[in-house]
Enzyme design. Structure first.
Site, PDB file in Angstrom:
ATOM      1  N   ASP A 115      86.943 103.128  55.557  1.00 24.34           N
ATOM      2  CA  ASP A 115      87.805 102.341  54.756  1.00 24.34           C
ATOM      3  C   ASP A 115      87.692 102.661  53.411  1.00 24.34           C
ATOM      4  OD1 ASP A 115      85.099 101.438  54.657  1.00 24.34           O
ATOM      5  OD2 ASP A 115      85.665  99.555  55.914  1.00 24.34           O
TER       6      ASP A 115
ATOM      7  N   ASN B 267      81.395  88.329  59.880  1.00 25.62           N
ATOM      8  CA  ASN B 267      82.429  87.577  60.823  1.00 25.62           C
ATOM      9  C   ASN B 267      82.928  88.590  61.920  1.00 25.62           C
ATOM     10  OD1 ASN B 267      83.877  89.638  59.295  1.00 25.62           O
ATOM     11  ND2 ASN B 267      85.162  88.261  58.298  1.00 25.62           N
TER      12      ASN B 267
ATOM     13  N   HIS C 205      83.599  91.761  61.601  1.00 26.40           N
ATOM     14  CA  HIS C 205      84.709  92.992  61.428  1.00 26.40           C
ATOM     15  C   HIS C 205      83.649  94.114  61.382  1.00 26.40           C
ATOM     16  CE1 HIS C 205      83.728  92.548  56.837  1.00 26.40           C
ATOM     17  NE2 HIS C 205      83.330  93.778  56.995  1.00 26.40           N
TER      18      HIS C 205
ATOM     19  N   GLU D  80      89.285  92.916  60.238  1.00 25.73           N
ATOM     20  CA  GLU D  80      88.978  91.377  60.343  1.00 25.73           C
ATOM     21  C   GLU D  80      89.220  90.738  61.480  1.00 25.73           C
ATOM     22  OE1 GLU D  80      87.320  90.622  57.808  1.00 25.73           O
ATOM     23  OE2 GLU D  80      87.687  90.866  56.004  1.00 25.73           O
TER      24      GLU D  80
HETATM   25  C1  GLP Z   1      81.953  95.995  54.489  1.00 29.26           C
HETATM   26  C2  GLP Z   1      82.616  97.254  55.092  1.00 29.26           C
HETATM   27  C3  GLP Z   1      81.801  97.479  56.642  1.00 29.26           C
HETATM   28  C4  GLP Z   1      80.330  96.962  56.486  1.00 29.26           C
HETATM   29  C5  GLP Z   1      80.261  95.601  56.144  1.00 29.26           C
HETATM   30  C6  GLP Z   1      79.071  94.887  56.210  1.00 29.26           C
HETATM   31  O1  GLP Z   1      82.855  94.931  54.378  1.00 29.26           O
HETATM   32  N1  GLP Z   1      83.893  97.488  55.038  1.00 29.26           N
HETATM   33  O2  GLP Z   1      82.202  98.750  57.066  1.00 29.26           O
HETATM   34  O3  GLP Z   1      79.870  97.119  57.895  1.00 29.26           O
HETATM   35  O4  GLP Z   1      80.943  95.267  55.014  1.00 29.26           O
HETATM   36  O5  GLP Z   1      78.186  95.395  55.119  1.00 29.26           O
HETATM   37  P1  GLP Z   1      76.819  95.137  54.636  1.00 29.26           P
HETATM   38  O6  GLP Z   1      76.172  96.432  55.559  1.00 29.26           O
HETATM   39  O7  GLP Z   1      76.629  94.982  53.231  1.00 29.26           O
HETATM   40  O8  GLP Z   1      76.461  93.790  55.413  1.00 29.26           O
END
Ligand code: GLP
Length: 251
Positions: A67, A136, A138, A143
């Protein structure tokens, strides 16, 4: 689903890096799906060290990132483009023209999404997809209430995600409200998936993902239907998986 509960963030990172390196060793022209966020930083660090020691060679690898924020330019320090170059690409030998990250400044987002999806297909599909998970549920930026059948598309970020990711920006207002993300359909087509999570803030969602209902309310729950998923979690993220033995492959 194979679930590995490890003792620390470091152990999680090493184990994940070993899986990625084994994939590349077994299939040097592997197509890797890569994730951003705080979670995989340690895994990338390990991979860079392995590369520097000569233990893994990325010269035939192709990568597709999950993404990118939209709109956000590559030069912005919070872009996933910047993240990927800083944490991984500038330290290893994956050729620049094998690196694919959605263009956060694309003029025509629909064309950008369709082309991204086509390029994944033309590369032969993703061999190994690395995932983190949002609190959440995702994955990528898919989402809650996601359409499971979606390919790469423009998503509106959930208020919780904007709040969770605000820590990387100067203020919450600076977090883009949209992103281009591989869809669940794209992710589910990957031949193998590894999902990493650490820390107590992920404990509830890990339980829901592993043993809750399969529902668009928890996008990651769809992974229960994938045939080759390895989940690597530290003790804190595994906290709510009380009776680990309920999972045939819990290690
Ligand atoms: C972001 C990314 C995800 C990632 C998530 C968790 O929003 N788009 O790919 O898995 O956050 O992030 P973190 O690893 O900082 O908890």
């Amino acid at each position: 689903m194979r679930i590995y509960v490890v003792n620390s963030y470091d152990e999680m990172s090493k184990q994940a890096a070993n899986i990625v390196a084994s994939q590349v060793t077994l299939k040097p022209n592997s197509v890797l799906g890569l994730a951003t966020g705080g979670t995989p930083v340690g895994m990338y660090k390990q991979l860079v060290e392995m590369y520097q020691k000569g233990d893994v060679d990325f010269k035939q690898v192709t990568t597709f990132n999950l993404d990118e924020y939209y709109p956000l330019s590559r030069e912005n320090a919070n872009s996933y483009y910047h993240y990927m170059y800083t944490n991984l690409f500038k330290h290893i030998n994956v050729p620049g023209d094998h690196i694919n990250i959605p263009n956060g400044m694309a003029k025509d987002v629909i064309v950008e999404c369709q082309t991204y999806e086509k390029n994944i297909e033309s590369a032969g599909g993703i061999d190994l997809q690395v995932l983190g998970i949002g609190p959440n549920g995702h994955i990528g930026f898919n989402e809650p209430d996601v359409k499971f059948e979606a390919g790469t598309h423009l998503v509106k970020l959930d208020e919780h995600t904007i709040e969770a990711n605000a820590r990387f920006f100067d203020s919450k207002e600076e977090v883009p409200t949209e992103a281009i993300s591989m869809g669940i359909r794209t992710i589910m087509r990957a031949k193998k998936i590894i999902l990493l999570a650490n820390g107590e803030s992920k404990a509830k969602v890990i339980k829901e993902m592993v043993s809750g209902d399969i529902s668009p309310k928890v996008p990651a729950s769809i992974l229960q239907l994938h045939g080759d998923v390895t989940v690597i979690v530290d003790q804190e993220a595994a906290k709510e998986l009380k009776n680990c033995s309920q999972f045939a492959l819990c290690m």
